[in-house]
Design a protein around this motif. Sequence first.
Motif, PDB file in Angstrom:
ATOM      1  N   ALA A  63       0.826  -1.197   0.000  1.00 19.28           N
ATOM      2  CA  ALA A  63       0.000   0.000   0.000  1.00 19.28           C
ATOM      3  C   ALA A  63       0.863   1.251   0.000  1.00 19.28           C
ATOM      4  O   ALA A  63       0.522   2.252  -0.616  1.00 19.28           O
ATOM      5  CB  ALA A  63      -0.922  -0.014   1.220  1.00 19.28           C
ATOM      6  N   GLU A  64       1.974   1.223   0.679  1.00 19.88           N
ATOM      7  CA  GLU A  64       2.926   2.332   0.679  1.00 19.88           C
ATOM      8  C   GLU A  64       4.313   1.756   0.933  1.00 19.88           C
ATOM      9  O   GLU A  64       4.451   0.693   1.529  1.00 19.88           O
ATOM     10  CB  GLU A  64       2.575   3.366   1.732  1.00 19.88           C
ATOM     11  CG  GLU A  64       2.565   2.829   3.146  1.00 19.88           C
ATOM     12  CD  GLU A  64       2.123   3.884   4.143  1.00 19.88           C
ATOM     13  OE1 GLU A  64       2.881   4.124   5.096  1.00 19.88           O
ATOM     14  OE2 GLU A  64       1.043   4.455   3.973  1.00 19.88           O
ATOM     15  N   PRO A  65       5.356   2.448   0.447  1.00 18.48           N
ATOM     16  CA  PRO A  65       6.710   1.929   0.663  1.00 18.48           C
ATOM     17  C   PRO A  65       7.043   1.853   2.151  1.00 18.48           C
ATOM     18  O   PRO A  65       6.520   2.605   2.962  1.00 18.48           O
ATOM     19  CB  PRO A  65       7.608   2.962  -0.034  1.00 18.48           C
ATOM     20  CG  PRO A  65       6.719   3.682  -0.984  1.00 18.48           C
ATOM     21  CD  PRO A  65       5.354   3.667  -0.355  1.00 18.48           C
ATOM     22  N   TRP A  66       7.937   0.930   2.473  1.00 14.00           N
ATOM     23  CA  TRP A  66       8.404   0.815   3.848  1.00 14.00           C
ATOM     24  C   TRP A  66       9.235   2.033   4.217  1.00 14.00           C
ATOM     25  O   TRP A  66       9.745   2.749   3.366  1.00 14.00           O
ATOM     26  CB  TRP A  66       9.277  -0.428   3.983  1.00 14.00           C
ATOM     27  CG  TRP A  66       8.523  -1.717   4.023  1.00 14.00           C
ATOM     28  CD1 TRP A  66       7.214  -1.938   3.741  1.00 14.00           C
ATOM     29  CD2 TRP A  66       9.075  -2.988   4.364  1.00 14.00           C
ATOM     30  NE1 TRP A  66       6.909  -3.259   3.878  1.00 14.00           N
ATOM     31  CE2 TRP A  66       8.031  -3.931   4.264  1.00 14.00           C
ATOM     32  CE3 TRP A  66      10.340  -3.422   4.741  1.00 14.00           C
ATOM     33  CZ2 TRP A  66       8.229  -5.283   4.532  1.00 14.00           C
ATOM     34  CZ3 TRP A  66      10.537  -4.761   5.007  1.00 14.00           C
ATOM     35  CH2 TRP A  66       9.481  -5.682   4.910  1.00 14.00           C
ATOM     36  N   ARG A  67       9.404   2.219   5.530  1.00 15.58           N
ATOM     37  CA  ARG A  67      10.303   3.259   6.050  1.00 15.58           C
ATOM     38  C   ARG A  67      11.721   2.709   6.113  1.00 15.58           C
ATOM     39  O   ARG A  67      11.925   1.508   6.256  1.00 15.58           O
ATOM     40  CB  ARG A  67       9.870   3.646   7.459  1.00 15.58           C
ATOM     41  CG  ARG A  67       8.504   4.275   7.536  1.00 15.58           C
ATOM     42  CD  ARG A  67       8.157   4.538   8.970  1.00 15.58           C
ATOM     43  NE  ARG A  67       9.107   5.473   9.548  1.00 15.58           N
ATOM     44  CZ  ARG A  67       8.780   6.616  10.138  1.00 15.58           C
ATOM     45  NH1 ARG A  67       7.529   6.939  10.232  1.00 15.58           N
ATOM     46  NH2 ARG A  67       9.691   7.407  10.632  1.00 15.58           N
ATOM     47  N   TRP A  68      12.682   3.584   6.034  1.00 10.90           N
ATOM     48  CA  TRP A  68      14.071   3.179   6.265  1.00 10.90           C
ATOM     49  C   TRP A  68      14.239   2.925   7.765  1.00 10.90           C
ATOM     50  O   TRP A  68      13.632   3.622   8.593  1.00 10.90           O
ATOM     51  CB  TRP A  68      15.027   4.270   5.802  1.00 10.90           C
ATOM     52  CG  TRP A  68      15.107   4.323   4.309  1.00 10.90           C
ATOM     53  CD1 TRP A  68      14.292   5.033   3.475  1.00 10.90           C
ATOM     54  CD2 TRP A  68      16.003   3.605   3.478  1.00 10.90           C
ATOM     55  NE1 TRP A  68      14.641   4.800   2.175  1.00 10.90           N
ATOM     56  CE2 TRP A  68      15.693   3.929   2.139  1.00 10.90           C
ATOM     57  CE3 TRP A  68      17.056   2.714   3.726  1.00 10.90           C
ATOM     58  CZ2 TRP A  68      16.383   3.409   1.060  1.00 10.90           C
ATOM     59  CZ3 TRP A  68      17.747   2.190   2.655  1.00 10.90           C
ATOM     60  CH2 TRP A  68      17.413   2.529   1.337  1.00 10.90           C
TER      61      TRP A  68
END
Length: 198
Positions: A63-68
């Motif tokens: 749904a949305e990119p992961w966080r670093w």
Amino acid sequence: MNARTARRRRAARLASSIPAIVVLALVATGSPASAAEGPSSVAMPETGRLDVSSPRDASEPPAEPWRWPVAAPIRILAPFRAPPTPYTAGHRGIDVAAAAGAPVVAPAPGVVSFSGMVAGRPVVAIDHGHGVVSAVEPVAGVVEAGTPVTAGDAIGSVATGGHCDSGCVHFGVRVDGEYVSPFLFLGGLPRAVLLPPA
């Protein structure tokens, strides 16, 4: 093994490495990396446990990119290099520059599956459901196995140990037990921001 079989195996290994090369090229040029191989989004029910009853559909992007796992600026010291076989040399994750003691956060929702020492280095692993597991090391964990986390929750701080012992963390992702490039989940590198001279 005859020469023809050896050539076919080399060609198959080369073909399997092309997606990783394309992702790294997109990241290097600043274009967003494709997340087509990422997991579908995982919702955290009220029970605090992940629903892993439905199989992971690799055709659906997250749904949305992961966080670093560490704060910007993001600087990659060593990229993902897929091994030709599960038992040969490679770099099964990415090394991201990080100062000793800096906070480390969960890249996506999940449940901590491990927090402790592995071969002399502290590791925190998170089960994101659908066969997807991330791990960051060396991390002095502040969470225990079984703890539910959301993206951005603190899971520990940069520690020492392992091959990433001097100013970095190693971030790996497995899908159904096989290591894949974390860039597939992260959406590429954040764009560089030029600051005015001091």
